[in-house]
Design a protein around this motif. Structure first.
Motif, PDB file in Angstrom:
ATOM      1  N   ALA A   1      32.929  72.562  56.204  1.00 37.48           N
ATOM      2  CA  ALA A   1      33.380  71.961  57.461  1.00 37.48           C
ATOM      3  C   ALA A   1      32.191  71.387  58.223  1.00 37.48           C
ATOM      4  O   ALA A   1      32.267  70.282  58.775  1.00 37.48           O
ATOM      5  CB  ALA A   1      34.098  73.003  58.303  1.00 37.48           C
ATOM      6  N   ALA A   2      31.066  72.117  58.217  1.00 42.33           N
ATOM      7  CA  ALA A   2      29.877  71.634  58.911  1.00 42.33           C
ATOM      8  C   ALA A   2      29.337  70.376  58.249  1.00 42.33           C
ATOM      9  O   ALA A   2      28.966  69.403  58.925  1.00 42.33           O
ATOM     10  CB  ALA A   2      28.806  72.728  58.918  1.00 42.33           C
TER      11      ALA A   2
ATOM     12  N   LEU B   1      30.547  57.594  61.972  1.00 42.94           N
ATOM     13  CA  LEU B   1      31.121  57.049  63.205  1.00 42.94           C
ATOM     14  C   LEU B   1      30.045  56.344  64.030  1.00 42.94           C
ATOM     15  O   LEU B   1      30.250  55.238  64.546  1.00 42.94           O
ATOM     16  CB  LEU B   1      31.745  58.196  64.003  1.00 42.94           C
ATOM     17  N   LEU B   2      28.887  56.988  64.129  1.00 36.85           N
ATOM     18  CA  LEU B   2      27.784  56.379  64.885  1.00 36.85           C
ATOM     19  C   LEU B   2      27.360  55.066  64.243  1.00 36.85           C
ATOM     20  O   LEU B   2      27.082  54.084  64.948  1.00 36.85           O
ATOM     21  CB  LEU B   2      26.593  57.345  64.937  1.00 36.85           C
TER      22      LEU B   2
ATOM     23  N   CYS C   1      31.553  67.563  59.103  1.00 34.17           N
ATOM     24  CA  CYS C   1      31.416  67.227  60.523  1.00 34.17           C
ATOM     25  C   CYS C   1      30.215  66.310  60.753  1.00 34.17           C
ATOM     26  O   CYS C   1      30.325  65.285  61.431  1.00 34.17           O
ATOM     27  CB  CYS C   1      31.280  68.527  61.314  1.00 34.17           C
ATOM     28  N   VAL C   2      29.072  66.667  60.164  1.00 37.45           N
ATOM     29  CA  VAL C   2      27.868  65.843  60.339  1.00 37.45           C
ATOM     30  C   VAL C   2      28.048  64.494  59.655  1.00 37.45           C
ATOM     31  O   VAL C   2      27.685  63.444  60.204  1.00 37.45           O
ATOM     32  CB  VAL C   2      26.625  66.577  59.784  1.00 37.45           C
TER      33      VAL C   2
ATOM     34  N   LEU D   1      22.963  70.501  56.245  1.00 36.29           N
ATOM     35  CA  LEU D   1      23.189  69.484  57.268  1.00 36.29           C
ATOM     36  C   LEU D   1      22.330  68.254  57.005  1.00 36.29           C
ATOM     37  O   LEU D   1      22.770  67.121  57.212  1.00 36.29           O
ATOM     38  CB  LEU D   1      22.906  70.066  58.663  1.00 36.29           C
TER      39      LEU D   1
ATOM     40  N   LEU E   1      21.228  70.681  65.765  1.00 38.78           N
ATOM     41  CA  LEU E   1      21.513  70.809  64.331  1.00 38.78           C
ATOM     42  C   LEU E   1      20.711  71.960  63.737  1.00 38.78           C
ATOM     43  O   LEU E   1      21.211  72.751  62.942  1.00 38.78           O
ATOM     44  CB  LEU E   1      21.158  69.521  63.588  1.00 38.78           C
TER      45      LEU E   1
ATOM     46  N   ARG F   1      30.332  62.372  61.795  1.00 38.81           N
ATOM     47  CA  ARG F   1      29.653  61.949  63.016  1.00 38.81           C
ATOM     48  C   ARG F   1      28.710  60.782  62.734  1.00 38.81           C
ATOM     49  O   ARG F   1      28.721  59.770  63.442  1.00 38.81           O
ATOM     50  CB  ARG F   1      28.851  63.117  63.598  1.00 38.81           C
TER      51      ARG F   1
END
Lengths: 206, 227, 251
Positions: B8-9, B19-20, B12-13, B99, B89, B16
């Motif tokens: 999940a982590a 998206l950025l 998530c990164v 990550l 992070l 993100r």
């Protein structure tokens, strides 16, 4: 319980502090004071494990924080000097990302609610780029509402750029965490009315 | 919601960063244009002789890909470093290597993958055969993630330093040499009527090595740079 | 005796001074013997004439350049793992000597290439690997120079050195592959069939001489690094005061 023993901090050639120690039990508030450049931020970053002390040790429930690693980081909520929010993301998106990473139970609805509690109603879906300094700080502070289970809060200047109402809100959140048995450490330049039955002040520099 | 926490982590990164990147599309175009321009400079420099260009093509495209991915490395951690999200992070209760891996994966999807897609088009301009074009894309597909992973170590080491860009190239380009040799070598082998199998295997092995070791090395480097 | 006694910079400082002098003396003696063998004892090569004699410099420097990189990475890794300041200083002190050896190996390789191949540079696997090694040394030195905080410089340099030492075999292997594929020139100085025993001896003695020189140079440099980093400490100030008093007494 957080224990610091004989901490020393060298930045380049300068020794910011040495032989610094304290013990914090559940429910205690530590307020770190000192002039600019006295090592407040360095101390906070040490307590998070971001900066290794040049001497001394930091123990969490009797174990060195370096050896605890992820277990310690799961107990920790850190608010840095910078807000750690992405300008291109909205306040809600920022909160969703940071709290998913922190393994908090966060949904879009609960994120909106948290932002509203910090007075950002109506600004949740705007890119944080367009928010003011104070609003950005609030968006960062909204993370704390998801971190009740974190037993240690380390906050670097949490009240900076906030207006009187927001200062009261944040002071209330901190008081609630202390009441629930959390340990809170923060630095500040202003007089803040945090209700803390067990408060310790630490003054850096001379 | 039920995905295991590390996955999940990671997701998530990854999400993100994608998206950025989507909200900053102009940054992506820069890398891509750089790649195209560098490749187009070579015919102007050495002349339009078709045979010469065909021989040079694999090396030219690969060197340009190397430079383009190195150029993009500067953005890998710099933004997160500047706004403080990198500290968060590092403090997240997950292995930092994981990550970092997510960040590199997102970075590759937006800077590496477009090079893979575009390279055959540029190869056409150098008169490469269809088989060579396919192998060129395949080598880039296997090679550019390695470049991103190895480059992440350099990007983490030079974080926040004066003149980080030039320094980064000095640190990272020598480490890119094996990928260059086997990437360009495979295409050349095909152009000479040989099989690219051995080259591709080595590229795959390099990628596997990089996937296993580079994120952890970059994580150590990030912690050092954040102190 | 406590093994770690000399791991403290201020106790290592005087020891390093003594050791450096011994190693320099050995380097001079061995160098004289090695050059004598190289120039007067070793026979003229049947195919390569007198020009081959540059191997007495070229091969030892090439050996040292690779060896020193491994030693540098070793000390850097020790410094990173055990947080020992002196190890990191050793790694920092080795880098310029390693780069110098690499440069010498490249230079002598070029000098040898001119009479043999008629060109200063051939893209031979060894020369190319040696060139990449020089880049790796320069990268290490540039990274350390770019970082102001010595602690971060030590640790960042250590990560780079370890990544580098893992990559050196991969780079070497890929350059070999590249070279055989392109059938490039091969400057094989050591694989000459008529390699006489005296040549081998000369080379070994010269390698020892270079080794001693590298030890001396590294220890001298590490003394300078220790003094620079400890300049605020009492012992370094006492040392400086003593040196100043000595100069004044002499004047």
């Amino acid at each position: 319980m957080l224990v610091a023993n004989g901490l020393e901090c060298l930045r380049g050639e300068r020794r910011l502090f040495r032989d610094l120690g304290f013990e914090l039990e559940p429910g205690m508030l530590l307020e770190v004071q000192g002039a600019n450049g006295s090592g407040k931020t360095s101390l906070l970053r040490m307590l998070c494990g971001l900066l290794a002390p040049t001497a001394g040790e930091i123990l969490w429930n009797g174990a060195d924080i370096g050896s605890l690693g992820e277990a310690y980081r799961g107990e920790l909520a850190y608010l840095g000097h910078q807000n750690a929010i992405k300008d291109d993301l909205t306040a809600v998106e920022n909160l969703l990302v940071s709290e998913t990473l922190a393994e908090a139970a966060v949904t879009r609805a609960s994120a909106r609610e948290a932002l509203a509690r910090l007075g950002l109603r109506g600004h949740e879906e705007l890119p944080t780029r367009v928010l003011s300094q104070g609003q950005k700080r609030r968006a960062a502070l909204a993370r704390l509402l998801f971190r009740e289970r974190c037993r240690l809060w380390v906050l670097d200047e949490p009240f900076v750029a906030l207006d009187a109402q927001a200062v009261r809100d944040v002071a209330g959140i901190i008081a609630g965490q202390l009441g629930g048995g959390g340990i809170v450490i923060f630095t500040t330049h202003q007089e803040v009315p945090v209700e803390a039955p067990r408060r310790v002040a630490l003054r850096l520099g001379r | 919601m039920s995905a295991p926490a590390p996955l999940a982590a990671f997701a998530c990164v990854l999400r993100r960063d994608l998206l950025l990147a989507l909200r900053r599309r102009s940054d992506l175009a820069t890398t891509l244009f750089f790649f195209v321009i560098v490749v187009s400079l070579f015919p102007l420099g050495v002349g339009p002789e078709a045979n010469l260009l065909r021989t040079m093509a694999p090396g030219v495209v690969w060197v340009a890909a190397l430079l383009a991915s190195m150029l993009a490395l500067g953005r890998l951690f710099a933004g997160d470093y500047a706004d403080g999200t990198l500290e968060q992070l590092v403090l997240a209760p997950h292995p930092l290597g994981l990550l970092v891996g997510a960040k590199v994966a997102a970075h590759w999807l937006v800077t590496g993958l477009p090079l893979v897609v575009l390279a055959p088009l540029l190869g056409l301009a150098f008169d490469l055969g269809p088989r060579a074009l396919g192998v060129l894309a395949l080598t880039l597909l296997l090679g550019t993630p390695t470049l991103g992973l190895v480059g992440a170590i350099g990007a983490a080491l030079t974080l926040g330093l004066r003149g980080a860009g030039a320094l980064l190239s000095l640190l990272v380009l020598p480490l890119y040499i094996p990928v260059l040799i086997f990437g360009a070598g495979a295409v050349e082998a095909v152009a000479n009527g040989l099989g690219p199998g051995a080259h591709l295997s080595v590229l795959g092995a390099l990628l596997a090595l990089a996937v296993f070791f580079a994120p952890w090395a970059a994580a150590v480097a990030l912690r050092i740079s954040l102190e | 005796m406590n093994l770690f006694y000399y791991a403290a910079p201020h106790t290592f400082y005087p020891l390093a001074g003594t050791m450096a002098r011994v190693f320099y003396a050995l380097a001079v003696v061995l160098g004289a013997i090695g050059l004598y063998i190289g120039f007067f004892v070793a026979p003229t090569d049947a195919q390569q004439g007198e020009g081959y004699r540059i191997i007495f410099i070229h091969v030892p420097t090439a050996w040292m350049s690779m060896f020193l990189y491994v030693v540098m990475a070793f000390w850097a890794a020790v410094g990173l793992a055990f947080n020992t300041r002196l190890s990191a200083m050793m790694a920092q002190a080795i880098a310029p000597t390693g780069a110098w050896m690499t440069f010498l190996a490249l230079w002598t390789g070029a000098l040898w290439g001119k009479p043999m191949w008629g060109t200063w540079w051939v893209w031979d696997a060894r020369l190319t690997s040696e060139l990449i090694l020089l880049f790796l040394y320069l990268g290490f030195m540039a990274l350390q120079a770019a970082i102001d905080d010595p602690r971060r410089a030590d640790r960042a340099g250590a990560v780079l050195a370890i990544v580098g030492v893992v990559n050196v075999p991969i780079i070497y292997f890929s350059v070999q592959w590249w070279n055989t594929l392109h059938q490039g020139a091969s400057v094989s100085l050591t694989r000459s069939p008529s390699m006489a025993t005296t040549m081998l001896w000369g080379m070994l003695v010269m390698a020892l001489a270079f080794w001693m020189y590298c030890l001396g140079a590294t220890l001298t440099r590490v003394r300078a690094i220790i003094l620079e980093r400890e300049r605020r400490s009492d012992w370094a100030r006492d040392l400086a005061r003593g040196a100043k008093a000595g100069r004044e007494a002499a004047a």
